[in-house]
Design a protein around this motif. Sequence first.
Motif, PDB file in Angstrom:
ATOM      1  N   HIS A  81       0.792  -1.225   0.000  1.00 31.06           N
ATOM      2  CA  HIS A  81       0.000   0.000   0.000  1.00 31.06           C
ATOM      3  C   HIS A  81       0.829   1.283   0.000  1.00 31.06           C
ATOM      4  N   SER A  82       1.924   1.282   0.694  1.00 27.95           N
ATOM      5  CA  SER A  82       2.732   2.494   0.762  1.00 27.95           C
ATOM      6  C   SER A  82       4.189   2.120   0.979  1.00 27.95           C
ATOM      7  N   GLU A 184       1.657  11.603  -4.721  1.00 22.95           N
ATOM      8  CA  GLU A 184       1.275  10.587  -3.742  1.00 22.95           C
ATOM      9  C   GLU A 184       2.256   9.427  -3.638  1.00 22.95           C
ATOM     10  N   GLU A 185       3.044   9.170  -4.680  1.00 27.89           N
ATOM     11  CA  GLU A 185       3.849   7.959  -4.693  1.00 27.89           C
ATOM     12  C   GLU A 185       5.340   8.264  -4.818  1.00 27.89           C
TER      13      GLU A 185
END
Length: 200
Positions: A81-82, A184-185
Amino acid sequence: VRLVELRGHRVVRAVADGAALVEAVREHRPDVAVVDVRMPPTHTDEGLRAALECRRRFPGTAVVVFSQYVEARAAADLLAHSTAGLGYLLKDRVADSAEFLDALERVAAGGTALDPTVVQQLVRAGRADAGLDRLTPREREVLGLMAEGLSNAAIARRLVVGERAVEKHVAGVFTALDLPPTPEENRRVVAVLQHLRAGG
């Protein structure tokens, strides 16, 4: 504990099992939790499950996971997820205390630290991905170093090339893997995650 404290950091709690780890993170909300994949009582995956729970419930706390060997499923679950604030290190490779502490501080600050062996296995797992096939040998090498958490300058030093050359290779990786910039990434690690997901 002594090693971390000698570096000037404070250890808020040392625990013996996964449940105690989750409770300690809930109570103290530390900058980073250092977790063994295998913890009591069964020494199978209690630490991993506790780390995943901490990642889900307390996203403000970074996690560094220690393992005796590369467990691909554990890496997949942790990275699913992260990638921010996450480390996956092999115990026998962390003999250099300065290197370990540097990785710990990098993860605590929101960065990523993956053992080179972990990176190699993640990349190997995704060999079927079409994007990987488009990478040059040098881009594959740079991709592995990116996922270890190294900056362009550090990669340049490791490969004994100019930083501009590294920037070109990094851009080539992102292009081949179709990774446009987003706020975001962390594209440097998402590049490796694509291979992991492709390899299943």
